[in-house]
Design a protein around this motif. Sequence first.
Motif, PDB file in Angstrom:
ATOM      1  N   ARG A 101     -10.524  73.556  -6.638  1.00 17.58           N
ATOM      2  CA  ARG A 101     -11.939  73.918  -6.686  1.00 17.58           C
ATOM      3  C   ARG A 101     -12.094  75.286  -7.337  1.00 17.58           C
ATOM      4  O   ARG A 101     -11.119  75.951  -7.659  1.00 17.58           O
ATOM      5  CB  ARG A 101     -12.549  73.916  -5.280  1.00 17.58           C
ATOM      6  CG  ARG A 101     -11.882  74.853  -4.290  1.00 17.58           C
ATOM      7  CD  ARG A 101     -12.374  74.608  -2.878  1.00 17.58           C
ATOM      8  NE  ARG A 101     -11.798  75.540  -1.922  1.00 17.58           N
ATOM      9  CZ  ARG A 101     -11.943  75.455  -0.616  1.00 17.58           C
ATOM     10  NH1 ARG A 101     -12.655  74.462  -0.096  1.00 17.58           N
ATOM     11  NH2 ARG A 101     -11.395  76.342   0.194  1.00 17.58           N
TER      12      ARG A 101
ATOM     13  N   TYR B 152     -21.005  73.696   5.338  1.00 23.50           N
ATOM     14  CA  TYR B 152     -19.940  73.300   4.410  1.00 23.50           C
ATOM     15  C   TYR B 152     -18.558  73.545   5.005  1.00 23.50           C
ATOM     16  O   TYR B 152     -17.668  72.702   4.884  1.00 23.50           O
ATOM     17  CB  TYR B 152     -20.108  74.076   3.107  1.00 23.50           C
ATOM     18  CG  TYR B 152     -18.908  74.013   2.191  1.00 23.50           C
ATOM     19  CD1 TYR B 152     -18.666  72.897   1.401  1.00 23.50           C
ATOM     20  CD2 TYR B 152     -18.015  75.084   2.111  1.00 23.50           C
ATOM     21  CE1 TYR B 152     -17.570  72.841   0.555  1.00 23.50           C
ATOM     22  CE2 TYR B 152     -16.917  75.033   1.270  1.00 23.50           C
ATOM     23  CZ  TYR B 152     -16.698  73.915   0.497  1.00 23.50           C
ATOM     24  OH  TYR B 152     -15.604  73.866  -0.330  1.00 23.50           O
TER      25      TYR B 152
ATOM     26  N   ASP C 118     -13.581  66.365   6.634  1.00 25.37           N
ATOM     27  CA  ASP C 118     -13.421  65.279   5.669  1.00 25.37           C
ATOM     28  C   ASP C 118     -12.070  65.304   4.973  1.00 25.37           C
ATOM     29  O   ASP C 118     -11.436  64.259   4.788  1.00 25.37           O
ATOM     30  CB  ASP C 118     -14.552  65.328   4.633  1.00 25.37           C
ATOM     31  CG  ASP C 118     -15.884  64.895   5.219  1.00 25.37           C
ATOM     32  OD1 ASP C 118     -15.871  64.100   6.168  1.00 25.37           O
ATOM     33  OD2 ASP C 118     -16.924  65.359   4.732  1.00 25.37           O
ATOM     34  N   ASP C 119     -11.618  66.478   4.558  1.00 29.82           N
ATOM     35  CA  ASP C 119     -10.307  66.541   3.907  1.00 29.82           C
ATOM     36  C   ASP C 119      -9.203  66.102   4.868  1.00 29.82           C
ATOM     37  O   ASP C 119      -8.239  65.436   4.473  1.00 29.82           O
ATOM     38  CB  ASP C 119     -10.026  67.960   3.387  1.00 29.82           C
ATOM     39  CG  ASP C 119     -10.738  68.246   2.071  1.00 29.82           C
ATOM     40  OD1 ASP C 119     -11.107  67.300   1.370  1.00 29.82           O
ATOM     41  OD2 ASP C 119     -10.926  69.440   1.750  1.00 29.82           O
TER      42      ASP C 119
ATOM     43  N   VAL D 294     -16.193  70.194   5.179  1.00 28.15           N
ATOM     44  CA  VAL D 294     -15.113  70.013   4.211  1.00 28.15           C
ATOM     45  C   VAL D 294     -13.755  69.909   4.902  1.00 28.15           C
ATOM     46  O   VAL D 294     -12.873  69.160   4.471  1.00 28.15           O
ATOM     47  CB  VAL D 294     -15.139  71.150   3.163  1.00 28.15           C
ATOM     48  CG1 VAL D 294     -14.679  72.468   3.761  1.00 28.15           C
ATOM     49  CG2 VAL D 294     -14.305  70.801   1.951  1.00 28.15           C
TER      50      VAL D 294
ATOM     51  N   GLU E 262     -20.556  65.209  -1.686  1.00 23.88           N
ATOM     52  CA  GLU E 262     -20.930  66.210  -0.696  1.00 23.88           C
ATOM     53  C   GLU E 262     -22.452  66.399  -0.700  1.00 23.88           C
ATOM     54  O   GLU E 262     -22.983  67.410  -1.195  1.00 23.88           O
ATOM     55  CB  GLU E 262     -20.168  67.506  -0.950  1.00 23.88           C
ATOM     56  CG  GLU E 262     -18.658  67.298  -0.826  1.00 23.88           C
ATOM     57  CD  GLU E 262     -17.866  68.561  -0.585  1.00 23.88           C
ATOM     58  OE1 GLU E 262     -18.336  69.643  -0.984  1.00 23.88           O
ATOM     59  OE2 GLU E 262     -16.761  68.461  -0.007  1.00 23.88           O
TER      60      GLU E 262
ATOM     61  N   ALA F 190     -14.841  66.621  -5.114  1.00 25.48           N
ATOM     62  CA  ALA F 190     -15.896  66.537  -4.108  1.00 25.48           C
ATOM     63  C   ALA F 190     -17.143  67.274  -4.589  1.00 25.48           C
ATOM     64  O   ALA F 190     -17.462  68.363  -4.116  1.00 25.48           O
ATOM     65  CB  ALA F 190     -15.401  67.119  -2.781  1.00 25.48           C
TER      66      ALA F 190
ATOM     67  N   GLN G 114     -21.052  62.608   2.611  1.00 18.52           N
ATOM     68  CA  GLN G 114     -21.137  63.471   3.780  1.00 18.52           C
ATOM     69  C   GLN G 114     -22.399  63.233   4.591  1.00 18.52           C
ATOM     70  O   GLN G 114     -22.408  63.471   5.796  1.00 18.52           O
ATOM     71  CB  GLN G 114     -21.033  64.935   3.355  1.00 18.52           C
ATOM     72  CG  GLN G 114     -19.638  65.329   2.910  1.00 18.52           C
ATOM     73  CD  GLN G 114     -19.478  66.814   2.692  1.00 18.52           C
ATOM     74  OE1 GLN G 114     -20.418  67.504   2.317  1.00 18.52           O
ATOM     75  NE2 GLN G 114     -18.287  67.323   2.914  1.00 18.52           N
TER      76      GLN G 114
ATOM     77  N   GLN H 126     -11.621  78.151   6.608  1.00 17.07           N
ATOM     78  CA  GLN H 126     -11.252  76.747   6.733  1.00 17.07           C
ATOM     79  C   GLN H 126      -9.862  76.582   7.329  1.00 17.07           C
ATOM     80  O   GLN H 126      -9.620  75.666   8.115  1.00 17.07           O
ATOM     81  CB  GLN H 126     -11.375  76.074   5.366  1.00 17.07           C
ATOM     82  CG  GLN H 126     -12.823  75.991   4.910  1.00 17.07           C
ATOM     83  CD  GLN H 126     -12.980  75.630   3.449  1.00 17.07           C
ATOM     84  OE1 GLN H 126     -12.100  75.021   2.860  1.00 17.07           O
ATOM     85  NE2 GLN H 126     -14.103  76.009   2.850  1.00 17.07           N
TER      86      GLN H 126
END
Length: 337
Positions: free
Chosen positions: A212, A194, A201-202, A198, A44, A10, A85, A223
């Motif tokens: 990453r 972000y 979307d994930d 993220v 992204e 991404a 995105q 997250q």
Amino acid sequence: MSQSVCGRFAPTPSGRMHAGNVLCALLAWLSARSQGGRMVLRIEDLDPLRCPPENAALLEDDLHWLGLDWDEGGSAGGPHAPYYQSQCTDFYEAALQKLRNKGLLYPCFCSRAQLHVASAPHLSDGQVIYNGRCRGLTAEQIRRLSQQRPAALRLRVPPETIRFTDGCTGTYAENLAEACGDFLVRRSDGIFAYQLAVVVDDARMEVTEVVRGRDLLASTPRQLYLYRLLGCRPPRYCHIPLLLAPDGRRLSKRDHDLDLGRLRQTLPDARPLIGALAFLCGLQPAPEPVCAQDLLPHFRWSAVRKTSIRIPQAWYQVPPNRWAVRTEELYAENPAL
């Protein structure tokens, strides 16, 4: 391993990929493919001013040149579209509404200067530990401040320590209130943060494994907290060591550090680059040219280095097609290898 494994790459198309971005793409691809899984390419481009469409097209061309394919995403589309995105506003708005319904969002009117005066920078990413300045604003205060400047949106966090086991670095723990404080989910200019994007979307792309850079390790507890609030299952994380320039700084797109535009001008194909990166991260004993496919039978996370990798000065002085013959110098400049 079943086809349920799903990895992703991404990138942010703010410039040409450098060698560190290539290493991340390579390890993400190797991990997913070695488990029989699929790959997603997500662009992204949350900030369209920094990410023009032509950069995304160039990024896809570079990935094809590297021999790193994907099953869905990018310009090819797929069952979990959109994969850009900048086109996912409705999904992010829906997630915000869920958080708003839980009473966890509040407007923040702090300027960048106020934030940095109030608190010391976060050690990992330069962000500040938010002190809750706007957390208790009254309705009248919000109305008055809204007339002066647009508000960002922050998510309330509990004084809770979140732990997880990273597939590359091992156990990591962070107390949300102490390490970051209430964090942004939408900026004052309307661009989604972000951390929120993220996760949304994930989750909707059914990603089960995220590879990453180590610089994003500290963002993972935030997250994981969002995954819990949104009722989604989090992926497995593998945070890889960073590639550093010979002087110890992180590679930068802005500084054109070993960017693919320059490398492709001097390389006949991607094998010298793939082989050199595989050597530096511990996947092969010497920087011999190799294609990504050839690394699959031997890939294992236990072989990947755990610490940052300083690129040898020789790589900045000789053409990439000569890297493989400089093995002795590479070892001399990287004694830890």
